[in-house]
Enzyme design. Structure first.
Site, mmCIF file in Angstrom:
data_model
loop_
_atom_site.group_PDB
_atom_site.id
_atom_site.type_symbol
_atom_site.label_atom_id
_atom_site.label_comp_id
_atom_site.label_asym_id
_atom_site.label_seq_id
_atom_site.Cartn_x
_atom_site.Cartn_y
_atom_site.Cartn_z
ATOM 1 N N ILE A 98 69.876 -60.986 106.993
ATOM 2 C CA ILE A 98 69.257 -61.182 108.321
ATOM 3 C C ILE A 98 69.572 -60.231 109.505
ATOM 4 O O ILE A 98 68.760 -59.714 110.209
ATOM 5 C CB ILE A 98 69.431 -62.774 108.604
ATOM 6 C CG1 ILE A 98 68.939 -63.786 107.507
ATOM 7 C CG2 ILE A 98 68.893 -63.148 110.025
ATOM 8 C CD1 ILE A 98 69.300 -65.303 107.800
ATOM 9 N N ASP A 120 80.845 -55.906 111.710
ATOM 10 C CA ASP A 120 80.696 -56.421 110.669
ATOM 11 C C ASP A 120 82.111 -56.264 109.705
ATOM 12 O O ASP A 120 82.273 -54.964 109.895
ATOM 13 C CB ASP A 120 79.770 -56.353 109.531
ATOM 14 C CG ASP A 120 79.399 -57.083 108.448
ATOM 15 O OD1 ASP A 120 80.550 -57.042 107.820
ATOM 16 O OD2 ASP A 120 78.354 -57.723 108.276
ATOM 17 N N THR A 125 70.707 -67.683 115.722
ATOM 18 C CA THR A 125 70.136 -68.197 114.710
ATOM 19 C C THR A 125 70.840 -68.659 113.518
ATOM 20 O O THR A 125 70.367 -68.901 112.543
ATOM 21 C CB THR A 125 68.977 -67.429 114.416
ATOM 22 O OG1 THR A 125 69.385 -66.151 114.163
ATOM 23 C CG2 THR A 125 67.887 -67.104 115.517
ATOM 24 N N SER A 126 72.325 -68.420 113.654
ATOM 25 C CA SER A 126 73.130 -68.535 112.552
ATOM 26 C C SER A 126 73.528 -70.097 112.187
ATOM 27 O O SER A 126 72.855 -70.605 111.523
ATOM 28 C CB SER A 126 74.287 -67.610 112.381
ATOM 29 O OG SER A 126 74.814 -67.349 111.250
ATOM 30 N N ARG A 127 74.558 -70.288 112.808
ATOM 31 C CA ARG A 127 75.288 -71.551 112.739
ATOM 32 C C ARG A 127 75.754 -71.950 114.058
ATOM 33 O O ARG A 127 76.530 -70.996 114.918
ATOM 34 C CB ARG A 127 76.514 -71.691 111.747
ATOM 35 C CG ARG A 127 75.949 -71.687 110.465
ATOM 36 C CD ARG A 127 75.182 -73.207 110.060
ATOM 37 N NE ARG A 127 74.475 -73.203 108.650
ATOM 38 C CZ ARG A 127 73.321 -72.789 108.203
ATOM 39 N NH1 ARG A 127 72.561 -72.212 108.916
ATOM 40 N NH2 ARG A 127 72.974 -72.827 106.835
ATOM 41 N N ASP A 150 69.083 -71.542 118.159
ATOM 42 C CA ASP A 150 68.038 -72.363 117.255
ATOM 43 C C ASP A 150 69.012 -73.283 116.217
ATOM 44 O O ASP A 150 68.442 -73.950 115.615
ATOM 45 C CB ASP A 150 67.442 -71.151 115.984
ATOM 46 C CG ASP A 150 66.745 -72.154 115.004
ATOM 47 O OD1 ASP A 150 65.772 -72.735 115.502
ATOM 48 O OD2 ASP A 150 66.801 -71.862 113.712
ATOM 49 N N GLU A 198 74.757 -80.278 116.145
ATOM 50 C CA GLU A 198 73.140 -80.590 115.856
ATOM 51 C C GLU A 198 72.937 -81.623 114.755
ATOM 52 O O GLU A 198 71.927 -82.186 114.479
ATOM 53 C CB GLU A 198 72.468 -79.252 115.345
ATOM 54 C CG GLU A 198 72.781 -78.886 114.099
ATOM 55 C CD GLU A 198 72.040 -77.680 113.421
ATOM 56 O OE1 GLU A 198 71.990 -76.682 114.182
ATOM 57 O OE2 GLU A 198 71.718 -77.713 112.467
HETATM 58 P P1 NAD Z 1 74.537 -62.503 104.399
HETATM 59 O O1 NAD Z 1 75.449 -63.224 103.572
HETATM 60 O O2 NAD Z 1 73.401 -61.588 103.678
HETATM 61 O O3 NAD Z 1 75.033 -61.938 105.742
HETATM 62 C C1 NAD Z 1 76.315 -62.341 106.473
HETATM 63 C C2 NAD Z 1 77.086 -61.087 106.945
HETATM 64 O O4 NAD Z 1 78.140 -61.568 107.926
HETATM 65 C C3 NAD Z 1 77.756 -60.178 105.882
HETATM 66 O O5 NAD Z 1 77.313 -58.905 106.014
HETATM 67 C C4 NAD Z 1 79.092 -60.457 106.311
HETATM 68 O O6 NAD Z 1 79.890 -59.224 105.781
HETATM 69 C C5 NAD Z 1 79.333 -60.592 107.667
HETATM 70 N N1 NAD Z 1 80.537 -61.380 108.064
HETATM 71 C C6 NAD Z 1 81.230 -62.148 107.442
HETATM 72 N N2 NAD Z 1 82.384 -62.458 108.086
HETATM 73 C C7 NAD Z 1 82.095 -61.929 109.318
HETATM 74 C C8 NAD Z 1 82.742 -62.148 110.810
HETATM 75 N N3 NAD Z 1 83.900 -62.709 110.860
HETATM 76 N N4 NAD Z 1 82.202 -61.331 111.914
HETATM 77 C C9 NAD Z 1 80.984 -60.711 111.727
HETATM 78 N N5 NAD Z 1 80.298 -60.536 110.324
HETATM 79 C C10 NAD Z 1 80.757 -61.491 109.410
HETATM 80 O O7 NAD Z 1 73.891 -63.812 105.115
HETATM 81 P P2 NAD Z 1 72.366 -63.824 105.720
HETATM 82 O O8 NAD Z 1 71.442 -64.107 104.549
HETATM 83 O O9 NAD Z 1 71.963 -62.751 106.566
HETATM 84 O O10 NAD Z 1 72.610 -65.289 106.518
HETATM 85 C C11 NAD Z 1 73.327 -65.091 107.739
HETATM 86 C C12 NAD Z 1 73.635 -66.407 108.361
HETATM 87 O O11 NAD Z 1 72.150 -66.966 109.006
HETATM 88 C C13 NAD Z 1 73.997 -67.650 107.251
HETATM 89 O O12 NAD Z 1 75.232 -67.490 107.017
HETATM 90 C C14 NAD Z 1 73.319 -68.879 107.797
HETATM 91 O O13 NAD Z 1 74.393 -69.462 108.443
HETATM 92 C C15 NAD Z 1 72.284 -68.464 108.978
HETATM 93 N N6 NAD Z 1 71.026 -68.778 108.602
HETATM 94 C C16 NAD Z 1 70.447 -69.687 109.364
HETATM 95 C C17 NAD Z 1 68.962 -69.990 109.230
HETATM 96 C C18 NAD Z 1 68.028 -70.625 110.318
HETATM 97 O O14 NAD Z 1 67.053 -71.248 109.852
HETATM 98 N N7 NAD Z 1 68.581 -70.598 111.520
HETATM 99 C C19 NAD Z 1 68.420 -69.735 107.843
HETATM 100 C C20 NAD Z 1 69.034 -68.837 106.979
HETATM 101 C C21 NAD Z 1 70.432 -68.427 107.333
#
Ligand code: NAD
Length: 348
Positions: A159, A178, A235-237, A261, A266
């Site tokens: 993402i 990262d 938009t992550s957690r 988001d 939540e």
């Molecule tokens: P991904 O696994 O492809 O990427 C996550 C990245 O974060 C990796 O490159 C990893 O190395 C990096 N990471 C790990 N620890 C870290 C740290 N301490 N600091 C910085 N970066 C770090 O995951 P993705 O598919 O890109 O998804 C990312 C996040 O998005 C998911 O974990 C999920 O929580 C969230 N998400 C949200 C929604 C939504 O609807 N809002 C939908 C899907 C996913």
């Protein structure tokens, strides 16, 4: 194979049933839908099921897992990528497979992050309300041209990379943090430490998973490092941001805007209609009083394409489990062997 599906909305039912009928009709899978979430109070309903299917705000802790194990549940199917709500160590101990949907339209989430960035920047949330009242004044709606601004991506996985690609298209300069820098991002920008990234960025967008070492990665200290007036987008957690600290930063006029988001508490609210109730969460309600804060209810994933991919992957994970007692998306084969984004620390 009877599957108890929790936190079901009409769209979950529609997409799961459509994929079941189209691709797994002779699999023997039976889906039993429940609208309520799985937690210690509701777990008893699982009796008689062989597997469960859950989403982001279901609670799968040690106690729930013990009950699942007693009921003979063998597999947990997450309809999402994040697994911070599952005690994976306990699941491993109880020999219950947990499989996620590691990737479903990362562009859907990235495009939503960009929608939030531009809403906050160009204040379309305020313009929308204003013109409906017949107020066409532009006072307070001044934005900034994105071209030439610096955007920081925290977590450049699927993402984060998709977000970087879009922001590059706006003509932005890209920086990223990262712990596992990937060569794919080097086409768009440069890696920095968090401490070096935050002071340089006009926009910071969070895309790393929630784990014990990323909880409150945005806190009083890291907010102080942000450039005055910068926008923060999550938009992550929700647990990545210390909400009290971000409210303080907004009140001090330090950060210039916040788009969420996801929100750390939540689970009690999102995905349900509370419009006729008095919401008791004072932090969330305070956040929503700021003109420069936009809050959405965890909808970045919510596209037709993503729902189809989620349903397809969830049911494939189950069918693989029925055939081989595991799945290529299993998170519980060997905790040390999890993907690089799932560091060998306990997910929270
Ligand atoms: P991904 O696994 O492809 O990427 C996550 C990245 O974060 C990796 O490159 C990893 O190395 C990096 N990471 C790990 N620890 C870290 C740290 N301490 N600091 C910085 N970066 C770090 O995951 P993705 O598919 O890109 O998804 C990312 C996040 O998005 C998911 O974990 C999920 O929580 C969230 N998400 C949200 C929604 C939504 O609807 N809002 C939908 C899907 C996913």
């Amino acid at each position: 194979m009877k599957v108890a599906v929790f936190s079901t909305k009409p769209y979950d039912k529609k997409y799961l049933n459509a994929v079941l009928e189209a691709k797994h009709a002779s699999s023997g899978i039976e889906l039993v839908f429940h609208e309520f979430a799985l937690n210690e109070d509701t777990v008893a309903i699982v009796e008689g099921a062989d597997a469960i299917c859950v989403f982001v705000n279901d609670t799968i802790n040690d106690n729930v897992l013990s009950a699942l194990s007693e009921f003979g549940v063998k597999a947990i199917l997450l309809r999402c990528a994040g697994f911070n709500n599952v005690d994976l160590d306990a699941a491993q101990r109880m020999r219950i497979m947990v499989a996620n949907v590691p990737s479903y339209s990362p562009e859907a989430v990235a495009e939503f992050a960009v929608a939030l960035i531009q809403t906050l920047n160009r204040k379309t949330h305020r313009a929308y309300n204003r013109v409906r009242e017949g107020n066409f004044s532009l006072d307070g709606l001044l934005g900034k041209t994105l071209c030439g601004k610096t955007v920081g991506i925290v977590g450049v996985g699927k993402i984060g990379l998709a977000t970087a690609r879009i922001m590059k298209g706006f003509g932005c300069r890209l920086l990223a943090y990262d712990p596992f820098p990937s060569a794919a991002f080097e086409e768009y920008g440069e890696f920095r430490s968090v401490e070096d990234l935050l002071p340089e960025c006009d926009i910071v967008s969070l895309h790393c998973p929630l784990m014990s070492n990323t909880r409150h990665i945005i806190n009083t200290d890291t907010l102080a490092l942000m450039k005055p007036g910068a926008m923060l987008v999550n938009t992550s957690r929700g647990g990545l941001i210390d909400t009290e600290a971000v409210i303080h930063s907004l009140k001090e006029n330090h950060i210039g805007g916040l788009a969420l988001d996801v929100y750390e508490a939540e689970g009690e609210l999102f995905y349900n209609d509370h419009s006729s109730h008095i919401i008791q969460d004072d932090l969330l309600m305070r956040l929503m009083t700021f003109p420069n804060v936009v809050v959405c209810g965890h909808q970045a994933f919510f596209t037709e394409e993503a729902l189809t991919e989620i349903a397809e992957c969830t049911l494939s994970n189950l069918e693989e489990f029925m055939e081989r007692h595991t799945s290529k998306n299993s998170l519980t084969k060997d905790l040390k062997m999890r993907r690089r984004d799932s560091l060998p620390v306990r997910a929270i």
